[in-house]
Design an enzyme around this catalytic site. Structure first.
Site, short mmCIF file in Angstrom:
data_model
loop_
_atom_site.label_atom_id
_atom_site.label_comp_id
_atom_site.label_asym_id
_atom_site.label_seq_id
_atom_site.Cartn_x
_atom_site.Cartn_y
_atom_site.Cartn_z
N THR A 1 0.85 -1.19 0.00
CA THR A 1 0.00 0.00 0.00
C THR A 1 0.88 1.24 0.00
OG1 THR A 1 -1.72 -1.16 1.22
CG2 THR A 1 -1.80 1.24 1.26
N GLU B 1 -3.08 -7.64 6.19
CA GLU B 1 -2.54 -7.77 7.56
C GLU B 1 -2.71 -9.19 8.10
OE1 GLU B 1 -0.92 -5.41 9.05
OE2 GLU B 1 -1.53 -3.57 8.05
N GLN C 1 -28.28 -6.23 -0.51
CA GLN C 1 -29.56 -6.93 -0.61
C GLN C 1 -30.73 -6.02 -0.24
OE1 GLN C 1 -29.63 -9.95 -1.84
NE2 GLN C 1 -31.85 -10.27 -1.69
N ARG D 1 -37.67 4.43 1.07
CA ARG D 1 -38.21 3.66 -0.05
C ARG D 1 -39.56 3.04 0.32
NH1 ARG D 1 -38.09 2.43 -5.55
NH2 ARG D 1 -38.10 0.18 -5.91
N GLY E 1 -31.79 -3.75 -2.91
CA GLY E 1 -32.31 -4.40 -4.11
C GLY E 1 -31.45 -4.07 -5.32
N GLY E 2 -32.10 -3.84 -6.46
CA GLY E 2 -31.37 -3.53 -7.68
C GLY E 2 -30.50 -2.30 -7.56
#
Length: 389
Positions: free
Chosen positions: A167, A371, A344, A276, A347-348
């Site tokens: 890194t 690590e 999940q 929603r 949704g879409g």
């Protein structure tokens, strides 16, 4: 040490007013500068070097180190919560601070007084950025088999070899490098502090990764790099001990970053499901989804308690290696579970780049690997419980 309100925000209980002020500063900086640019800069692979400069100027790259060298003298209990806050805003930043702190550890813990006075102030508050070079193309989990070699030449050492999965590889101002100075096995390894502009030091093109595109990960090549003996950290042959001590602390940093990612995913899921509507009511009113959110929050609280418990052991000077491995294992697995559930719940929409849930899922995966993989963490825990296999 923390609770979550109905919007998913963390309300922390910190030990001092100074710590509370510090976390407030980090929260403001994250909301003003880090989070708004995160999605776009990750999409374009932009490393936020200017942000790290501002973090350095604000003292946020030096938190767990001594004040006499420019450190913040903060306990790990506080430092890790700073990492969590930064990682929740953008993992590239939180993980970058953790890696930088790891790169400073060998000098701070094993360097001479003269070495610390010469180098630590710039590393902690001078705008410099560090990298930690242990893994190699053929030795990841089996770090004791590393092949990069350092050969003494009078008052200097000549380093030759390749480090992998680094890194900040190619952009760091200094590298803490573990190299072989003796025979095979852990007793033949020594640590060195190598400047980023050393002749013969180069980096390959950054790896093309699933996530964290703004954080460069690259092989670093040492082609006859000459390092003065006064940049050797600790005794000759002590390097593996130096590396293991740093990794115990570094694993706590990864655990805190993982909880930061999980917290961000939960907050996104809470906001989406509350706003929603389906079948005439908010999605969050459906019992199955409410139970998912409850499980996500419970896992996050458990992970946070685990990494903070390990941090308190470290702050008290008690052994914490087993607890660090447990924290890294549990917190990173938690981040993965919570990120999957967040996708999940959206949704879409969760599968599109228009929402950050899919980025959290891609970022969570790497935390189960860096690590020390989580399989290695289980081996460490089992060794503490029942001895070597």
């Amino acid at each position: 040490m923390a609770t979550i309100d109905r919007a998913g925000r963390v309300r922390r209980h910190l030990p001092t007013q100074e710590a509370r002020d510090l976390l407030a500063l980090v929260g403001e900086l994250s909301e003003r500068e880090i989070r708004p640019a995160a999605a776009q800069e990750e999409a374009t692979g932009t490393f936020p070097r200017a942000t790290f400069g501002r973090l350095s100027a604000a003292g946020l790259l030096s938190l767990p180190y001594p004040g006499e060298y420019g450190g913040g003298e903060q306990p790990y209990e506080v430092y890790l919560q700073v990492l969590e806050e930064l990682a929740a805003a953008r993992l590239t930043v939180g993980l970058g601070v953790s890696v930088h702190t790891l790169a400073c550890h060998a000098l701070a813990a094993y360097g001479t007084k003269e070495q610390r006075a010469a180098h630590l102030p710039g590393m902690l508050g001078g705008g410099l950025l560090g990298a930690y070079c242990l893994s190699e193309p053929s030795s990841g989990s089996d770090a004791a088999s590393l092949r990069t070699r350092a050969v003494r030449d009078g008052g200097t050492w000549v380093l030759t070899g390749t480090k992998a999965w680094i890194t900040h590889g190619g952009i760091a101002d200094f590298y803490t490098v573990l190299a072989r100075t003796g025979g095979e096995g852990p007793r033949g390894i020594t640590a060195f502090l190598v400047p980023g502009d050393a002749a013969g030091l180069g980096a390959a093109a950054p790896e093309r990764k699933m996530g964290m595109n703004g954080s460069p990960t690259a092989q670093v090549h040492f082609d006859g790099v000459v390092v003065p003996d006064d940049r050797r950290l600790g005794e000759e042959g002590q390097g593996f001990t130096v590396a293991l001590a740093a990794l115990d602390s570094g694993r706590l940093g990864i655990a805190a970053c993982a909880i930061g990612v999980a917290q961000a995913a939960l907050s996104e899921a809470l906001a989406f499901t509350a706003g929603r509507e389906q079948f005439g009511r908010p999605v969050a009113d459906f019992q199955g989804l409410r139970f998912m959110l409850a499980d996500m929050a419970t896992q996050i609280e458990a992970g946070r308690a685990l990494y903070l418990g390990a941090a308190r052991l470290r702050d008290a000077g008690e052994p914490f290696s087993r607890q660090a491995a447990m924290a890294k294992l549990f917190c990173t697995d938690t981040a993965m579970r919570v990120a999957v559930d967040a996708v999940q719940l959206l949704g879409g929409y969760g599968y599109t780049a228009d929402f950050p849930a899919e980025r959290y899922l891609r970022e969570a995966k790497v935390l189960q690997i860096v690590e020390g993989t989580n399989e290695i963490q289980r081996s460490v825990i089992a060794r503490h419980l029942v001895g070597p296999s």
